[in-house]
Design an enzyme around this catalytic site. Structure first.
Site, PDB file in Angstrom:
ATOM      1  N   GLY A  11       0.807  -1.215   0.000  1.00 49.42           N
ATOM      2  CA  GLY A  11       0.000   0.000   0.000  1.00 49.42           C
ATOM      3  C   GLY A  11       0.835   1.258   0.000  1.00 49.42           C
ATOM      4  O   GLY A  11       0.551   2.216  -0.741  1.00 49.42           O
ATOM      5  N   ASN A  61      11.952   0.913   0.505  1.00 50.76           N
ATOM      6  CA  ASN A  61      10.673   0.787   1.196  1.00 50.76           C
ATOM      7  C   ASN A  61      10.326  -0.651   1.553  1.00 50.76           C
ATOM      8  O   ASN A  61       9.480  -0.889   2.423  1.00 50.76           O
ATOM      9  CB  ASN A  61       9.570   1.388   0.306  1.00 50.76           C
ATOM     10  N   ALA A  62      10.969  -1.637   0.935  1.00 48.46           N
ATOM     11  CA  ALA A  62      10.623  -3.045   1.167  1.00 48.46           C
ATOM     12  C   ALA A  62      10.868  -3.428   2.621  1.00 48.46           C
ATOM     13  O   ALA A  62      11.856  -3.004   3.223  1.00 48.46           O
ATOM     14  CB  ALA A  62      11.429  -3.943   0.241  1.00 48.46           C
ATOM     15  N   GLY A  63       9.971  -4.225   3.160  1.00 48.70           N
ATOM     16  CA  GLY A  63      10.172  -4.660   4.536  1.00 48.70           C
ATOM     17  C   GLY A  63       9.172  -5.714   4.961  1.00 48.70           C
ATOM     18  O   GLY A  63       8.058  -5.789   4.443  1.00 48.70           O
ATOM     19  N   GLY A 123       6.364  -7.350  20.923  1.00 47.07           N
ATOM     20  CA  GLY A 123       6.050  -8.464  20.033  1.00 47.07           C
ATOM     21  C   GLY A 123       6.764  -8.386  18.697  1.00 47.07           C
ATOM     22  O   GLY A 123       6.646  -9.284  17.880  1.00 47.07           O
ATOM     23  N   GLN A 124       7.524  -7.303  18.465  1.00 51.81           N
ATOM     24  CA  GLN A 124       8.213  -7.142  17.186  1.00 51.81           C
ATOM     25  C   GLN A 124       9.680  -6.757  17.407  1.00 51.81           C
ATOM     26  O   GLN A 124      10.172  -5.771  16.860  1.00 51.81           O
ATOM     27  CB  GLN A 124       7.521  -6.077  16.332  1.00 51.81           C
ATOM     28  N   TYR A 127      11.789  -6.660  14.174  1.00 53.29           N
ATOM     29  CA  TYR A 127      11.352  -5.542  13.317  1.00 53.29           C
ATOM     30  C   TYR A 127      11.925  -4.231  13.833  1.00 53.29           C
ATOM     31  O   TYR A 127      12.499  -3.442  13.066  1.00 53.29           O
ATOM     32  CB  TYR A 127       9.828  -5.492  13.293  1.00 53.29           C
ATOM     33  N   ILE A 160       0.178   3.868   9.575  1.00 56.21           N
ATOM     34  CA  ILE A 160      -0.321   4.367   8.296  1.00 56.21           C
ATOM     35  C   ILE A 160      -1.444   3.455   7.806  1.00 56.21           C
ATOM     36  O   ILE A 160      -1.339   2.232   7.876  1.00 56.21           O
ATOM     37  CB  ILE A 160       0.812   4.421   7.248  1.00 56.21           C
TER      38      ILE A 160
END
Length: 234
Positions: A11, A61-63, A123-124, A127, A160
């Site tokens: 998105g 932007n990839a993740g 929990g991340q 990330y 977002i």
């Protein structure tokens, strides 16, 4: 000018691609699934170095965003995938674009990190670590290339309203709107708002901005508790 957008199928990626094209950029898209000009799995696949030599603007932007596990129970496999895609993958793509930028003495690199890099996200753990690592990476690359007309800046989005986020259970979104205070404005951010900032940082007019970390979180990073009253100031 020619721009590369990784993670172009999500998105946020689609919004960035659309805005850059509206602004006149020739945009090359990269994702691990079609449709994309370059199909690359940043965990395992080879980055097509020969096809990135003429990139003027690199938007990393990839993740991976959906690997969930607290620190005490996260498997090595989950940790390795987050780091491989979000951090190592980003570096590999930027490195491939840098060579041509340095030769031409011009370039714009925009790294999409996350507000979670600063505040954490229970929990991340992987990330958050990978997104925080992007900030250090971007600062270093900015310093190494500041004299060559190449700028490197990081954007730290809050929550977002992409399709994935809007599909979350309403009670989860309510926690962000209320108790956690991470949505200072009381609403989700819009992908177009991130895309607009990317477009500015990608432009020639942004040549005096480099090494910066820009939070786009609707005031979620502001202290919203008054010391003199139980309610917010009018």
């Amino acid at each position: 000018m020619k721009a590369l957008v990784t993670g172009s199928g999500g998105g946020l990626g689609r919004a960035i691609v659309s805005r850059l094209r509206d602004d006149g950029f020739d945009v090359v898209t990269m994702d691990m699934t079609e449709p994309a000009d370059l199909l690359v799995d940043l965990e395992l696949g080879e980055v097509p170095v020969d096809e990135l030599g003429d990139i003027d603007v690199c938007v990393s932007n990839a993740g991976v965003v959906d690997i969930l596990a607290p620190a005490h129970s996260m498997s090595h496999e989950k940790w390795d995938r987050d780091i491989a895609v979000n951090l190592t993958g980003a570096f590999r793509v930027i490195q491939a674009c840098l060579r041509g930028m340095r030769e031409r003495k011009y370039g714009r690199i925009v790294v999409i990190s996350s507000f979670a890099a600063r505040v954490g996200s229970p929990g991340q753990v992987a990330y958050c670590a990978s997104k925080a690592g992007l900030l250090g990476m971007a600062k270093n690359i900015a310093a190494e290339n500041v004299a060559l007309g190449i700028t490197v800046n990081s954007i730290l989005p809050g929550l977002i309203g992409t399709e994935k986020v809007r599909a979350l259970p309403e009670e989860v979104l309510d926690r962000f709107r209320g108790g956690s205070g991470l949505l200072g404005t009381g609403r989700l951010g819009e992908p177009r708002e991130i895309a607009a900032l990317v477009a500015f940082l990608a432009s020639p007019e942004a040549g005096y901005i480099t090494g910066q970390e820009i939070v786009v979180a609707g005031g979620g990073d502001l202290l919203q508790v008054s010391l003199g009253s139980s309610r917010r100031p009018d």
